[in-house]
Design an enzyme around this catalytic site. Structure first.
Site, PDB file in Angstrom:
ATOM      1  N   ASN A  12       4.197  -4.942   5.202  1.00 36.36           N
ATOM      2  CA  ASN A  12       2.742  -4.773   5.162  1.00 36.36           C
ATOM      3  C   ASN A  12       2.130  -5.852   6.048  1.00 36.36           C
ATOM      4  O   ASN A  12       2.105  -7.019   5.670  1.00 36.36           O
ATOM      5  CB  ASN A  12       2.265  -4.909   3.703  1.00 36.36           C
ATOM      6  CG  ASN A  12       0.757  -4.889   3.573  1.00 36.36           C
ATOM      7  OD1 ASN A  12       0.047  -4.596   4.538  1.00 36.36           O
ATOM      8  ND2 ASN A  12       0.273  -5.199   2.379  1.00 36.36           N
ATOM      9  N   TRP A  13       1.665  -5.427   7.206  1.00 38.69           N
ATOM     10  CA  TRP A  13       1.117  -6.413   8.153  1.00 38.69           C
ATOM     11  C   TRP A  13      -0.266  -6.908   7.745  1.00 38.69           C
ATOM     12  O   TRP A  13      -0.796  -7.818   8.361  1.00 38.69           O
ATOM     13  CB  TRP A  13       1.053  -5.792   9.566  1.00 38.69           C
ATOM     14  CG  TRP A  13       2.385  -5.744  10.259  1.00 38.69           C
ATOM     15  CD1 TRP A  13       3.619  -6.001   9.711  1.00 38.69           C
ATOM     16  CD2 TRP A  13       2.618  -5.426  11.639  1.00 38.69           C
ATOM     17  NE1 TRP A  13       4.592  -5.855  10.665  1.00 38.69           N
ATOM     18  CE2 TRP A  13       4.005  -5.500  11.859  1.00 38.69           C
ATOM     19  CE3 TRP A  13       1.789  -5.072  12.701  1.00 38.69           C
ATOM     20  CZ2 TRP A  13       4.581  -5.248  13.106  1.00 38.69           C
ATOM     21  CZ3 TRP A  13       2.358  -4.809  13.940  1.00 38.69           C
ATOM     22  CH2 TRP A  13       3.749  -4.901  14.133  1.00 38.69           C
ATOM     23  N   LYS A  14      -0.889  -6.229   6.771  1.00 38.85           N
ATOM     24  CA  LYS A  14      -2.247  -6.592   6.337  1.00 38.85           C
ATOM     25  C   LYS A  14      -3.179  -6.609   7.559  1.00 38.85           C
ATOM     26  O   LYS A  14      -2.973  -5.817   8.483  1.00 38.85           O
ATOM     27  CB  LYS A  14      -2.205  -7.916   5.568  1.00 38.85           C
ATOM     28  CG  LYS A  14      -1.179  -7.869   4.425  1.00 38.85           C
ATOM     29  CD  LYS A  14      -1.248  -9.025   3.480  1.00 38.85           C
ATOM     30  CE  LYS A  14      -0.207  -8.866   2.392  1.00 38.85           C
ATOM     31  NZ  LYS A  14      -0.245  -9.920   1.394  1.00 38.85           N
ATOM     32  N   HIS A  99      -3.360  -2.014  -3.356  1.00 37.78           N
ATOM     33  CA  HIS A  99      -2.884  -3.390  -3.166  1.00 37.78           C
ATOM     34  C   HIS A  99      -3.843  -4.347  -3.876  1.00 37.78           C
ATOM     35  O   HIS A  99      -5.060  -4.119  -3.891  1.00 37.78           O
ATOM     36  CB  HIS A  99      -2.803  -3.719  -1.670  1.00 37.78           C
ATOM     37  CG  HIS A  99      -2.049  -4.976  -1.401  1.00 37.78           C
ATOM     38  ND1 HIS A  99      -2.599  -6.215  -1.605  1.00 37.78           N
ATOM     39  CD2 HIS A  99      -0.770  -5.195  -1.000  1.00 37.78           C
ATOM     40  CE1 HIS A  99      -1.698  -7.144  -1.326  1.00 37.78           C
ATOM     41  NE2 HIS A  99      -0.574  -6.548  -0.952  1.00 37.78           N
ATOM     42  N   GLU A 101      -5.025  -7.048  -3.030  1.00 37.72           N
ATOM     43  CA  GLU A 101      -6.099  -7.579  -2.168  1.00 37.72           C
ATOM     44  C   GLU A 101      -7.258  -6.600  -2.093  1.00 37.72           C
ATOM     45  O   GLU A 101      -8.419  -7.012  -2.019  1.00 37.72           O
ATOM     46  CB  GLU A 101      -5.526  -7.904  -0.774  1.00 37.72           C
ATOM     47  CG  GLU A 101      -4.670  -9.164  -0.833  1.00 37.72           C
ATOM     48  CD  GLU A 101      -3.547  -9.249   0.184  1.00 37.72           C
ATOM     49  OE1 GLU A 101      -3.531  -8.466   1.157  1.00 37.72           O
ATOM     50  OE2 GLU A 101      -2.663 -10.111  -0.007  1.00 37.72           O
ATOM     51  N   GLU A 169       3.929  -6.192  -7.501  1.00 38.05           N
ATOM     52  CA  GLU A 169       3.577  -7.395  -6.758  1.00 38.05           C
ATOM     53  C   GLU A 169       2.768  -8.317  -7.668  1.00 38.05           C
ATOM     54  O   GLU A 169       1.546  -8.115  -7.819  1.00 38.05           O
ATOM     55  CB  GLU A 169       2.720  -7.042  -5.531  1.00 38.05           C
ATOM     56  CG  GLU A 169       3.427  -6.160  -4.534  1.00 38.05           C
ATOM     57  CD  GLU A 169       2.859  -6.333  -3.132  1.00 38.05           C
ATOM     58  OE1 GLU A 169       3.635  -6.709  -2.255  1.00 38.05           O
ATOM     59  OE2 GLU A 169       1.653  -6.123  -2.931  1.00 38.05           O
ATOM     60  N   GLY A 175       1.921 -14.401  -0.956  1.00 33.87           N
ATOM     61  CA  GLY A 175       1.521 -15.395   0.039  1.00 33.87           C
ATOM     62  C   GLY A 175       1.554 -16.832  -0.448  1.00 33.87           C
ATOM     63  O   GLY A 175       1.010 -17.722   0.183  1.00 33.87           O
ATOM     64  N   SER A 214       6.172 -12.974  -1.614  1.00 31.30           N
ATOM     65  CA  SER A 214       6.967 -14.072  -1.057  1.00 31.30           C
ATOM     66  C   SER A 214       8.443 -13.733  -0.850  1.00 31.30           C
ATOM     67  O   SER A 214       9.312 -14.597  -1.003  1.00 31.30           O
ATOM     68  CB  SER A 214       6.814 -15.333  -1.922  1.00 31.30           C
ATOM     69  OG  SER A 214       5.465 -15.765  -1.916  1.00 31.30           O
ATOM     70  N   GLY A 235       5.039  -9.050   3.026  1.00 25.51           N
ATOM     71  CA  GLY A 235       3.833  -9.385   3.770  1.00 25.51           C
ATOM     72  C   GLY A 235       4.155 -10.286   4.949  1.00 25.51           C
ATOM     73  O   GLY A 235       4.635  -9.847   5.992  1.00 25.51           O
ATOM     74  N   GLY A 236       3.928 -11.585   4.762  1.00 21.43           N
ATOM     75  CA  GLY A 236       4.060 -12.561   5.844  1.00 21.43           C
ATOM     76  C   GLY A 236       5.351 -12.439   6.649  1.00 21.43           C
ATOM     77  O   GLY A 236       5.325 -12.483   7.887  1.00 21.43           O
TER      78      GLY A 236
HETATM   79  P1  13P Z   1       3.810 -11.918   1.058  1.00 30.27           P
HETATM   80  O1  13P Z   1       5.180 -11.354   1.355  1.00 30.27           O
HETATM   81  O2  13P Z   1       3.154 -12.549   2.233  1.00 30.27           O
HETATM   82  O3  13P Z   1       3.833 -12.763  -0.172  1.00 30.27           O
HETATM   83  O4  13P Z   1       2.871 -10.645   0.723  1.00 30.27           O
HETATM   84  C1  13P Z   1       3.314  -9.689  -0.184  1.00 30.27           C
HETATM   85  C2  13P Z   1       2.414  -8.536  -0.129  1.00 30.27           C
HETATM   86  O5  13P Z   1       1.263  -8.609  -0.539  1.00 30.27           O
HETATM   87  C3  13P Z   1       2.929  -7.299   0.459  1.00 30.27           C
HETATM   88  O6  13P Z   1       2.071  -6.221   0.208  1.00 30.27           O
END
Ligand code: 13P
Length: 254
Positions: A12-14, A99, A101, A169, A175, A214, A235-236
């Protein structure tokens, strides 16, 4: 892992990535050799601006592509929104919905998420439905009741292994570099499996359950081999092809 469920690793590149990031897709497609592609599915969910170029680049490779959100309606006066049909028209395979977020930034409720899941199904997209408790809820011992509520209210009747993936999640692990302990993840994923099986029968037993929060190359082997962890939502660490591929390597010897 769950016997008979092919793991899925989804990046997920967000809100990250302009056109110069597309070279990462080519690197991913090149790094996903036939042996690895047999062991797992790999998907990338770039920002909507890159979606169609991404599916074009991924064509004729095992790499799959998803979107990060959709609107519940097919079309209409919803400035700035994108429908599931538009995502499908871009030839994407998946759409992330609910998600944390978006639940936090945009006030999305379980009912909103359920409507978006139905939109995904209508457009032949597999919905990746995110659930997870906050740190305060975790500390108060409320994780299971929160997840039970999210499963009941964000996942509509009719969910099957072909149309729905569930991503656990924990909000406090996103993150932050923090993850639940492997024992905690084992316990929570077993709980999610039970809830899904109770609600959807055999479909719930066969549904893919991802862990997200993470995940990185250094903890992938430990986290991804846990029972009922059928892959990861990353994510990251998905922003660099080398890191995402290193996470996928956890499956090579399975
Ligand atoms: P991180 O891997 O950066 O913690 O993010 C997880 C995430 O929200 C994937 O949707």
């Amino acid at each position: 892992m769950t016997p008979d469920i092919k793991p899925l690793v989804a990046g997920n590149w967000k809100m990250n990535g302009e056109r110069d990031k597309l070279d990462q897709l080519a690197l991913l497609a090149a790094g996903l050799d036939a042996e690895l592609a047999e062991k797992l599915d790999l998907a990338v969910c770039p920002p909507a601006t890159l979606l169609y170029v991404a599916t074009t680049l991924a064509e004729d490779t095992p790499l799959m592509v998803g979107a990060q959100n959709c609107h519940a309606e097919v079309e209409g006066a919803h400035t700035g929104e994108i429908s599931a049909e538009m995502i499908s028209d871009c030839e994407a395979d998946f759409c992330i919905v609910g998600h944390s977020e978006r639940r936090t930034d945009c006030g999305e409720t379980d009912a909103d998420v359920a409507a978006k899941v139905k939109a995904c199904w209508r457009a032949d997209l597999t919905a990746i439905v995110c659930i997870g408790e906050t740190e305060a809820q975790y500390d108060a011992g409320e994780a299971e009741s929160v997840l039970r509520g999210q499963i009941s209210n964000s996942i509509p009747d009719g969910a099957e292994e072909e149309n729905t993936v569930v991503a656990y999640e924990p909000v406090w692990a996103i993150g932050t570099g923090k993850t639940p302990s492997p024992d905690d993840i084992r316990e929570i994923h077993a709980f999610i499996r039970e809830e899904l099986a109770e609600r959807f029968g055999g479909h719930g037993e066969r549904m893919t359950i991802l862990y997200g929060g993470s995940v990185k190359p250094s903890n992938a082997s430990e986290l991804l081999m846990i029972e009922n962890v059928d892959g990861a939502l990353v994510g990251g660490a998905s922003l660099k092809a080398a890191d995402l591929l290193a996470i996928c390597e956890a499956y090579r010897k399975t």
